[in-house]
Design an enzyme around this catalytic site. Sequence first.
Site, short mmCIF file in Angstrom:
data_model
loop_
_atom_site.label_atom_id
_atom_site.label_comp_id
_atom_site.label_asym_id
_atom_site.label_seq_id
_atom_site.Cartn_x
_atom_site.Cartn_y
_atom_site.Cartn_z
N LYS A 180 -18.87 -9.56 61.98
CA LYS A 180 -19.58 -8.32 62.28
C LYS A 180 -19.60 -8.04 64.03
CE LYS A 180 -18.36 -5.59 58.97
NZ LYS A 180 -17.43 -6.51 57.96
C1 PLP Z 1 -17.48 -5.87 55.95
C2 PLP Z 1 -16.88 -5.21 55.62
C3 PLP Z 1 -18.20 -4.36 54.11
C4 PLP Z 1 -18.72 -5.58 53.44
O1 PLP Z 1 -19.51 -6.73 53.70
P1 PLP Z 1 -20.24 -8.15 53.65
O2 PLP Z 1 -21.51 -7.88 53.74
O3 PLP Z 1 -18.91 -8.62 53.65
O4 PLP Z 1 -20.80 -7.99 52.01
C5 PLP Z 1 -17.85 -3.80 53.40
N1 PLP Z 1 -17.45 -2.51 54.19
C6 PLP Z 1 -16.43 -2.60 55.29
C7 PLP Z 1 -16.07 -0.82 55.73
C8 PLP Z 1 -17.11 -3.76 56.19
O5 PLP Z 1 -15.65 -3.89 57.14
#
Ligand code: PLP
Length: 374
Positions: A180
């Site tokens: 992210k």
């Molecule tokens: C990355 C992501 C998640 C999960 O995030 P985590 O922090 O890894 O649990 C959930 N939904 C979407 C759309 C994502 O891209």
Amino acid sequence: MILLSKPAVELNDGVLLQDAVLQMQQGQFHRSVTECENYLQQQYNTTAFLTPSCTAALEIAALTLQLKPGDEVIVPSYTFVGTVTPFTKLGVTIRFADSTATHPNVDVESIKQKLSEKTKAIVVVHYAGVACAMNELLSLAADAGVPVLEDAAHCIGAKYNNQYLGTIGGLGAISFDSQKNISCLQGGALFVNNHNYLPIAETVRYNGTNKAAFLRKETTSFEWVGNGGNYEISNISAALLVQQLKRTQEINRQRLNMWQHYFTALEPLQANGFIALPAVPSYAQHNAHVFYVLLPDANKRNSFIAFMQSKGIQVLFHYLALHRSPYMQAQQVNDHLPYAGQFEERLVRLPLHTQLSKEEQQKVINSVYSFFEQ
Ligand SMILES: *Cc1c(COP(=O)(O)O)cnc(C)c1O
């Protein structure tokens, strides 16, 4: 190898880890967590809990809504599995909605078709930090008397008509995982926007106890008062976020410049019908979480991925539509969601991160052109 993504952590952020170790020795186990939460609260004008992941934040949300077996939640099919497991683990039935024809985001009309008496929540995902059509969504949800949850995993700093994503629905979840825009490898945040949820959400967060009241010095001890789990992030992880969070605007601006450069450079390929470029509605002020292109079909897309790989460039497809997953197939889910299927088959992401140099980006662009000139 030019990688698809790299965390925006800087070497200087290592000093913060040292601070976190010092804090441990002084018996301060939450100082960086509190610092991040205070920052998020001010910046996003809501109540924020730092969590071990975005999935964990959505688990708190699901427990806060007190969902139970037999309840239904409407979720887009084109998303990460972490959007839905917080609900399936409670025995909730998932009803999948399709994407729009032009963007991976959920189609409001498709949600409407899945609404029933059993619907207890609508979950939206703002793909690539591009806002869903929130006005239509919120009015549909209000008419049905159903809360809206935002999986804003991609969305730090992105907006819908000048409102931050993640702060619009009753509850919103952000991710700080390794891919992210802002990252501590594993981390997330829950935004509790509707304060009616606060008493239960803060109980759930601290393993079903009234520890939150205790920390506010409203009680002299805490005890077990409800359902919950351990949803506290490590102070070590939080330490990595302290400075990055403050750099959000700068990081997003850098990414947006690269995003725009890709868009402009690849427009001739779109004009000639080789690819389609991302569509961004005018109400969305996105954060360049993803730059993707759409190829005509799965075969062409897959040979594009192999070609780029041979040039030393990592490009990847994205979500496998969840309604077609083995787990849902085993439960006799047989939805036909053509657009979710289309994005599964045609979408491919290009490298985009703060450490990508101009030369590297030019190499990616040149390689995209050479694929179509073969
Ligand atoms: C990355 C992501 C998640 C999960 O995030 P985590 O922090 O890894 O649990 C959930 N939904 C979407 C759309 C994502 O891209």
